[in-house]
Scaffold this motif. Structure first.
Motif, PDB file in Angstrom:
ATOM      1  N   SER A   1       5.949  15.856  -0.544  1.00 11.12           N
ATOM      2  CA  SER A   1       5.714  14.941  -1.669  1.00 11.12           C
ATOM      3  C   SER A   1       6.212  15.553  -2.964  1.00 11.12           C
ATOM      4  CB  SER A   1       4.222  14.642  -1.794  1.00 11.12           C
ATOM      5  OG  SER A   1       3.769  13.990  -0.650  1.00 11.12           O
TER       6      SER A   1
ATOM      7  N   GLY B   1       2.083   8.154  -4.581  1.00 14.67           N
ATOM      8  CA  GLY B   1       1.997   9.266  -3.644  1.00 14.67           C
ATOM      9  C   GLY B   1       0.719  10.050  -3.859  1.00 14.67           C
TER      10      GLY B   1
ATOM     11  N   SER C   1      -2.144  10.600  -1.140  1.00 13.84           N
ATOM     12  CA  SER C   1      -2.574  11.947  -0.762  1.00 13.84           C
ATOM     13  C   SER C   1      -4.080  12.080  -0.919  1.00 13.84           C
ATOM     14  CB  SER C   1      -1.899  12.988  -1.643  1.00 13.84           C
ATOM     15  OG  SER C   1      -0.528  12.965  -1.459  1.00 13.84           O
TER      16      SER C   1
ATOM     17  N   LYS D   1       4.292   8.142   3.964  1.00 13.62           N
ATOM     18  CA  LYS D   1       5.588   8.799   4.188  1.00 13.62           C
ATOM     19  C   LYS D   1       6.487   7.935   5.067  1.00 13.62           C
ATOM     20  CE  LYS D   1       5.502  12.688   2.013  1.00 13.62           C
ATOM     21  NZ  LYS D   1       5.368  11.926   0.766  1.00 13.62           N
TER      22      LYS D   1
END
Lengths: 478, 497
Positions: free
Chosen positions: A127, A154, A158, A206
């Motif tokens: 990332s 992102g 996460s 992802k």
């Protein structure tokens, strides 16, 4: 100890290369950065082909999948480095090469992880370097927007993932996939399932699976083409590899009925395939269309995994990656070469660009046709493998007939998204170039031309060499 | 040892690479490569004329992977279509002899297209069939989209999307037929698949029998290609925008792919479904015959008129195939072959006037027989053949299909009677076109200077004209070569229940 070193040789070599590249910046040997990175990655590639299989504690497992994914990741990294070397000037060298190496390292760790800690480490490494690559073009608002969106979404993904993982740890007291699977057997299926689902958000992000895909179109449109090629391919290979391992050890068939897992995966796949196809047709930017293609192809790969535990399922996913990666890298490189103004890939800007560089245009058409799944190219066989796995399982077991619907979605998506790919081909070849464009076309940088040729050759060869599929199947299920 | 049929595929395939290297000489390379399928097909056809039979000849088989095999072989129909492909492709190459825009790329693409088409007509493997069937889309897209007329982009993309969407279900079918077979004896061999049709009848996919799904999948793919009304709307655009040589290929070869898919896949693999659907297909055929003929009457553009005439004539193939009588099926296949001679000829002639006048409006001509007598003769014969005049190639196919419909009796005779109306309609639109284009006084004085057919045009037109006469006057050998394969198909289908 020495055996562990042997198993992890590719990762270690890559780490050393990464450090060396960073030092080369400090030592003002910038022009050597790419050469250093390339030679290091090639060594790692060689090591990954020779390294023995095995496990490192309960954290990393070099199994059949990792043994395939590692060379694939490193080979793609070599191609991307070669392309970057001839597209970028030397000043950018160390930073870009280091970011790309970090991305590849993260992908290697993710692909081999059998434990939530290395998985998290690998995902974050991918990332962070991905964010920087996406926002590379300083001064370009769209690149900055791409980087910013990538970071924000992102980060959220996460955080969710980490939240789920902490629950898993709290419930199981263990972080390795096998331990989580063992705990599923004992009790508390509902909280565990919820925690597993939340923990897998990071992977889905992802993979650009619907509904975690919404960042992809903007990021892909705004980021430099090489950055898109990097974040669009390496993390996908890693995510699929670790997903296969997680599915088979954390959600073993003996405990969870395959029908429910495949139902969920098929649902995700169907949503990704249809959403991507239906939104791609209104896109008017080539890189945006590639983003939707990434979403749809992620759907296809997950559809292949939904057909587990049938032996052809994982081989289909592996072959799909092998077809998807060169076609995507090739298409993006070709777009980078065709775009008259760097970084502008709106369809109107691409009009008539195929007349300036006909062979690059032909390469683009081959890559797009493969992404569209037309025979006799690799993308067709990939689609064929996924459909075969889905139909084999769906027709064989009535309780898994959801796979048949998902296969139908794949066909529908193929038909619709062909239109989107055609839009790019139409702009590049069929539309006249704007009249004022009289500047001479600079010669093709040889490095990019070589990478492009390799991607096209791989796309053709994988499509015509029908036995490739059987070879993959054998290596995954000896 | 590589056999003759494999060479028919390899020669154009290799030629497509050579064309790119050959530059201006590409046309010679292409022409040479087209002669290979022409020679092999003609030889096979002669062998079927001499010794009629329903067997496959020139068989070759090499194992491949994924269960597919490179198995090629031709029966009478495959042989005739192979010869037709070689002929039409050679003629198209001659007609594009002076192509000035990127000739090497043009001829390379035509060679690629030829290789794919020859593969479809000769392969006996379902997977290879599908791959070749789809692989010919890209060259065709490029040929129309890059070398076409004003609206080529629209026409090329419409063609591509229609045919792609039509055949998308066929991929699911190919795989489904594979996975439902018992694992030990799985095969893509079409002959072996035809023997297992009971298996698909008894397998259910989401509540529908696999046989029904499969039949509809093939039918859809085929009807788009034929094309049957109402799936025909891509054809007039593609024809009008395509350059002359590509129109020739489209009319002469590509439309036959649809009929061939019905003959080779739909009927043999799903005989019970063929019996269920045959009425509907016949009705579609008759609608196509009459509707397209009616629309052709109103056309102002010569090429559109010929395109609609093409749709109308292809309807006879559907009617004949659906009727499942010996003369009907044979007639349908004869019609496919003779239409492959007549329609390209008409397109060539339209191209001839377009090259001179740079437009195709029917009312922009008149009295062309005076400056161009040889052209006028050729157009007259081609049109009369299209109108089904006895003694020309358009007659035997249509007549056999109509005989077939009448002998089937019942409401089939009514369908036949309706289809017969098209003879009147086609005579009307073709003769009316003749009257306005070649007869009467010269209406546009500047056309007095039009040169008559030159040597290259004659080289393209004469072979077709001669075959048109030959098949009209003496159709017996062609019919004899095609009939056994058709009768074997009928036995297979009607023996199924």
């Amino acid at each position: 100890m020495s055996e562990t070193l042997m198993i992890l040789a590719p990762e270690l070599i890559l780490t050393a290369t990464l450090l060396a590249v960073l030092l080369s910046d400090a030592a003002r040997w910038r022009s050597f950065a790419y050469l250093l990175a390339l030679s290091g990655t090639l060594c790692a590639l060689l090591a990954s082909a020779l390294a023995p299989r095995g496990t490192v504690g309960d954290q990393l497992a070099i199994d059949a999948w990792a043994a395939l994914a590692r060379p694939a990741i490193l080979l793609s990294a070599v191609l991307l480095l070669m392309a970057a070397r001839s597209l970028h000037d030397d000043d950018d060298g160390p930073a870009w090469a280091a970011l790309l190496l970090a991305l590849a390292l993260g992908a290697l760790v993710t692909a081999a992880s059998a434990h939530l800690l290395p998985l998290w480490l690998g995902l974050e490494l991918m990332s962070l370097s991905g964010y920087a690559l996406a926002g590379w073009r300083a001064g370009s608002r769209r690149s900055a927007e791409a980087g910013m969106k990538y970071v924000l979404f992102g980060g959220a993904a996460s955080a969710l993932s980490l939240y789920g993982m902490s629950h898993l740890y709290g419930l199981a007291g263990r972080l390795d996939f096998a331990g989580i699977g063992a705990m599923l057997a004992v009790d508390q299926p509902l909280p565990v399932t919820a925690a597993l689902l939340i923990a897998s958000v990071g992977l889905a992000y992802k993979l650009t699976l619907v509904p975690f895909h919404y960042y992809a179109p903007d990021v892909y449109q705004g980021a430099p083409p090489l950055a898109v090629a990097s974040v669009g391919t390496l993390p996908k290979i890693a995510a699929i590899a670790v997903l296969v391992r997680a599915l088979s050890s954390a959600v073993p068939e003996s405990l969870v009925s395959p029908a429910s897992v495949s139902g969920l995966l098929a649902l995700l796949a169907t949503a990704s395939l249809l959403v991507a196809a239906l939104t791609a047709v209104v896109a008017r930017d080539a890189q945006r269309i590639i983003a939707y293609s990434a979403i749809a192809h992620a759907g296809s790969m997950v559809l292949a995994l939904a057909a587990r535990p049938h032996s052809s399922a994982t081989a289909a996913a592996a072959f799909y990656l092998a077809a998807y990666v060169p076609a995507t890298i090739g298409a993006l490189l070709a777009l980078a070469l065709l775009a008259p103004t760097a970084g502008r890939t709106a369809l109107v800007e691409l009009a008539g660009s195929g007349q300036r560089r006909p062979w690059t245009g032909v390469a683009l058409v081959v890559c797009l046709a493969s992404l569209a799944g037309l025979p006799p190219l690799a993308g067709f066989l990939a689609k064929w493998g996924v459909l075969r796995a889905a139909l084999e399982v769906g027709l064989g077991a009535p309780e898994r007939s959801v796979l048949l619907w998902a296969a139908g979605a794949l066909l529908l998506s193929t038909a619709i998204s062909a239109w989107a790919y055609l839009l790019i081909i139409r702009a590049v070849f069929f539309q006249p170039a704007p009249a004022q464009q009289t500047t001479a076309t600079p010669p093709l940088p040889p490095g990019v031309a070589a990478v492009l040729a390799l991607c096209v050759a791989a796309t053709l060869a994988l499509g015509l060499w029908l036995s490739g599929f059987a070879v993959l199947l054998h290596s995954l299920h000896p | 040892m590589i056999g003759a049929l494999t060479w028919s595929v390899l020669a154009p395939l290799l030629a497509s690479v050579l064309c790119l290297l050959a530059g201006r000489a590409a046309r010679w390379v292409a022409l040479g490569a087209m002669l290979v399928p022409l020679a092999v097909g003609s030889a096979a056809l002669v062998s079927f004329v001499r010794q009629p039979g329903a067997d496959f000849r020139l068989l070759e088989s090499y194992p491949w992977a994924l269960g597919a095999a490179w198995t090629v072989g031709v029966d009478g129909i495959g042989a005739a279509l192979l010869a037709l492909t070689g002929l039409v492709m050679s003629i198209a190459t001659i007609s594009a002899w002076n192509e000035a825009r990127r000739p090497a790329a043009y001829h390379a693409l035509v060679c690629l297209l030829t290789a794919a088409v020859v593969t479809v007509f000769t392969t006996l493997d379902l997977l290879v069939f599908y791959i070749a069937w789809e692989a010919l889309l890209l060259p065709m897209l490029a040929l129309i989209g890059l070398w076409g007329g004003e609206q080529r982009r629209y026409a090329a993309i419409k063609f591509f999307l229609f045919t792609l969407a039509g055949s998308i279900l066929m991929l699911a079918l190919v795989i489904a037929l594979w996975v439902v077979q018992p694992e030990a004896t799985r095969s893509f061999d079409i002959r072996q698949l035809a023997g297992q049709w009971r298996l698909w009848e008894s397998t259910s996919v989401l509540g529908v029998s696999l046989a029904r799904f499969g039949f509809v999948a093939v039918l859809l793919a085929a009807l788009v290609k034929v094309p049957a009304v109402p799936l025909h709307t891509w054809l007039p655009h593609a024809h009008v925008q395509a350059p002359t040589a590509i129109s020739v290929i489209l009319a002469g070869i590509l439309l036959k792919l649809g009929v061939y898919a019905l003959y080779r896949l739909a009927w043999p693999l799903f005989p019970l479904q063929a019996l269920v659907f045959d009425h509907w297909i016949a009705v579609l055929g008759v609608i196509g015959i009459l509707w397209a003929a009616w629309v052709a009457l109103g056309q102002q553009d010569l090429k559109r008129l010929v395109a609609y005439a093409s749709v109308s004539h292809m309807g006879f193939c559907l009617l004949g195939l659906a009727g499942l009588t010996s003369s009907g099926v044979t007639g349908g296949m004869v019609q496919a072959i003779t239409h492959g001679l007549g329609s390209p000829l008409l397109f060539l002639l339209v191209g001839v006037v377009y090259d001179r006048a740079h437009h195709r409006r029917i009312d922009g001509f008149g009295g062309l027989a005076t400056p161009m007598p040889r052209f006028a003769w050729a157009l007259l014969l081609a049109s009369l053949s299209g109108a089904g005049l006895p003694g020309l190639a358009g007659f035997p196919g249509e007549a056999l299909v109509l005989f077939g419909s009448y002998t089937a009796g019942g409401w089939w005779s009514w369908l036949g009677a309706l289809a017969t109306l098209s003879v009147v309609l086609s005579a009307a639109y073709l003769l009316w076109m003749l009257k306005r284009v070649i007869y009467g006084p010269l209406r546009h004085p500047e056309q007095a200077a039009f040169p008559d057919l030159d040597a290259r045009e004659q080289a393209a037109i004469l072979p077709l004209l001669l075959l048109l006469l030959l098949c009209g006057v003496w159709p017996t050998p062609l019919v004899a070569a095609l009939r056994p394969a058709c009768e074997a198909l009928i036995t297979h289908v009607t023996g199924a229940p």
